[in-house]
Write an enzyme that holds these catalytic residues in place. Structure first.
Site, PDB file in Angstrom:
ATOM      1  N   ARG A   1      17.235   6.285 -14.065  1.00  0.00           N
ATOM      2  CA  ARG A   1      17.929   7.757 -14.479  1.00  0.00           C
ATOM      3  C   ARG A   1      17.619   8.733 -13.550  1.00  0.00           C
ATOM      4  O   ARG A   1      18.532   9.773 -13.385  1.00  0.00           O
ATOM      5  CB  ARG A   1      17.190   8.369 -15.804  1.00  0.00           C
ATOM      6  CG  ARG A   1      17.465   7.622 -17.020  1.00  0.00           C
ATOM      7  CD  ARG A   1      16.727   8.008 -18.317  1.00  0.00           C
ATOM      8  NE  ARG A   1      15.441   7.949 -18.033  1.00  0.00           N
ATOM      9  CZ  ARG A   1      14.485   8.791 -18.360  1.00  0.00           C
ATOM     10  NH1 ARG A   1      14.698   9.923 -18.450  1.00  0.00           N
ATOM     11  NH2 ARG A   1      13.194   8.222 -17.955  1.00  0.00           N
TER      12      ARG A   1
ATOM     13  N   ALA B   1      16.126  -0.360  -2.251  1.00  0.00           N
ATOM     14  CA  ALA B   1      14.925  -1.105  -2.337  1.00  0.00           C
ATOM     15  C   ALA B   1      14.536  -1.817  -3.754  1.00  0.00           C
ATOM     16  O   ALA B   1      13.859  -3.018  -3.582  1.00  0.00           O
ATOM     17  CB  ALA B   1      13.655  -0.102  -2.370  1.00  0.00           C
TER      18      ALA B   1
ATOM     19  N   GLY C   1       0.664   4.422   0.922  1.00  0.00           N
ATOM     20  CA  GLY C   1       0.987   5.021   1.970  1.00  0.00           C
ATOM     21  C   GLY C   1       1.464   4.335   3.391  1.00  0.00           C
ATOM     22  O   GLY C   1       2.544   4.865   3.904  1.00  0.00           O
ATOM     23  N   ALA C   2       1.317   2.963   3.596  1.00  0.00           N
ATOM     24  CA  ALA C   2       2.053   2.305   4.613  1.00  0.00           C
ATOM     25  C   ALA C   2       3.157   2.208   3.993  1.00  0.00           C
ATOM     26  O   ALA C   2       4.185   2.228   4.897  1.00  0.00           O
ATOM     27  CB  ALA C   2       1.304   0.882   4.725  1.00  0.00           C
TER      28      ALA C   2
ATOM     29  N   ASP D   1       7.581   4.737  -3.654  1.00  0.00           N
ATOM     30  CA  ASP D   1       7.224   5.049  -2.274  1.00  0.00           C
ATOM     31  C   ASP D   1       8.535   5.147  -1.215  1.00  0.00           C
ATOM     32  O   ASP D   1       8.199   5.983  -0.325  1.00  0.00           O
ATOM     33  CB  ASP D   1       6.251   3.647  -1.659  1.00  0.00           C
ATOM     34  CG  ASP D   1       5.156   3.600  -2.564  1.00  0.00           C
ATOM     35  OD1 ASP D   1       4.650   4.453  -2.936  1.00  0.00           O
ATOM     36  OD2 ASP D   1       4.503   2.428  -2.557  1.00  0.00           O
TER      37      ASP D   1
ATOM     38  N   GLY E   1       0.893  -1.125  -0.003  1.00  0.00           N
ATOM     39  CA  GLY E   1       0.156  -0.007   0.187  1.00  0.00           C
ATOM     40  C   GLY E   1       0.795   1.175  -0.004  1.00  0.00           C
ATOM     41  O   GLY E   1       1.911   1.405   0.855  1.00  0.00           O
TER      42      GLY E   1
END
Ligand code: ATP
Ligand code: RIB
Length: 313
Positions: free
Chosen positions: A218, A286, A40-41, A246, A38
């Protein structure tokens, strides 16, 4: 020094495939995993792991096992989940396919994320305590609006306009209440509604105090008052790009909170550029790992990458 993220929480169900199926096609997956997700989370988790700022999450999950798992996961990262309410709908779910190049295709079933259009009194109080408010478009636009209105006078509002939306109708006036807009290239095109990258950047930047355009491998472009700063990405082997944006947004928000800069301060290009530099390093890490929240690095890992890349320049 707090970051408050108002947004979505999903349970991600991720299938690993050689390639994303075309319409009407069936492909066999080599593996399946479930993890916290999600937009937001994910952003709240990224801000919390960046360190140096208290982080709170405001949103909704269902009264089910998935909701409990997401709540516990955020709590374990030190996130204040007092503003995570239980809705009369199932926890949001994202069905994700990730291919051999790390690219993804995502279907989101909003569930509890689609229910609230207003903040409760206690959620509003949490937002009012933010130095940096972070929102996205995976919850109803009226909720984003309500969050922006509930923030303190000199608090930043960072909107990550994802998933992509042309921001027409109800969303048309949202940008007037945004201090920093973070978009990828698709979102830039959809919102600016102008042909050509440079012209789209110019048109959108003219409507905002600050604009950050993320550009995948990039890097990213930071624009403040017409001044542009391009920051290259760290070269990595992409395993799963889910949640890269995120991670970038959450780490960017935590850096902004730590900087002590406030909306209306002059000469903030350097503050944003530094926040984007750290955010880009976190997002690169990530991308090297599978999953969304599972892939978010710690502050120590990010500092190590920045130090190593400094040595190799
Ligand atoms: P996603 O939807 O996959 O979460 P996004 O489309 O919102 O991501 P991107 O522009 O793809 O956002 O990526 C955000 C940031 O992550 C980039 O600005 C960059 O810093 C980092 N990043 C993404 N992909 C790569 C990559 N292949 N190599 C290095 N860094 C990357
Ligand atoms: O940005 C990545 C996220 O998009 C995933 O975690 C998935 O839940 C969807 O919301």
């Amino acid at each position: 020094m707090s970051v408050v993220v108002v947004g979505s929480a999903n349970l991600d169900v991720v299938a690993r495939v050689a390639r994303i199926p075309a319409p009407g096609e069936t492909v066999l997956a080599s593996g399946l995993r479930r993890s916290g997700g999600g937009k937001g989370a994910n952003q709240a988790v990224a801000a919390a792991r960046a360190g140096g700022a208290e982080v709170a999450f405001v949103g909704a999950v269902g009264d089910d096992a998935g909701g409990a798992e997401l709540r516990e996961g955020m709590r374990a990262d030190g996130i204040d989940v007092a503003g995570l309410e239980t809705a009369d709908a199932p926890t949001g779910t994202a069905l994700i396919s990730v291919d051999d190049d790390g690219e993804n295709a995502i279907v989101v079933v909003a569930g509890a994320n689609g229910a609230p259009t207003q903040l409760s009194e206690s959620q509003s109080a949490i937002v009012a305590g933010a130095r940096v408010l972070v929102t996205q478009l995976e919850v109803p636009v009226p909720l984003v609006r309500a969050a922006a209105a509930a923030r303190a006078d000199r608090a930043w509002h960072v909107l990550n306009a994802a998933p992509s939306s042309p921001l027409t109708g109800d969303g048309a006036t949202l940008l007037a209440d945004v201090d920093v807009l973070v978009v990828n290239e698709h979102e830039l095109r959809d919102i600016a509604d102008v042909e050509g990258f440079d012209d789209a950047v110019g048109a959108l930047a003219a409507r905002l105090p600050a604009l950050v355009v993320t550009l995948g491998s990039r890097g990213c472009l930071v624009v403040v008052s017409g001044d542009r700063r391009m920051l290259p990405a760290h070269p990595v082997r992409a395993v799963d790009t889910t949640g890269a944006g995120d991670t970038f947004c959450g780490v960017f928000a935590a850096s902004l909170a730590r900087s002590g800069a406030l909306p209306g301060d002059g000469a903030v290009l350097e503050v944003f550029a530094e926040a984007a530099r750290v955010a880009g390093a976190a997002a690169a890490l990530a991308v090297e790992r599978p999953g969304a929240q599972d892939a978010v690095p710690t502050a120590a890992e990010v500092a190590d990458l920045i130090a190593r890349s400094g040595e190799s320049r």
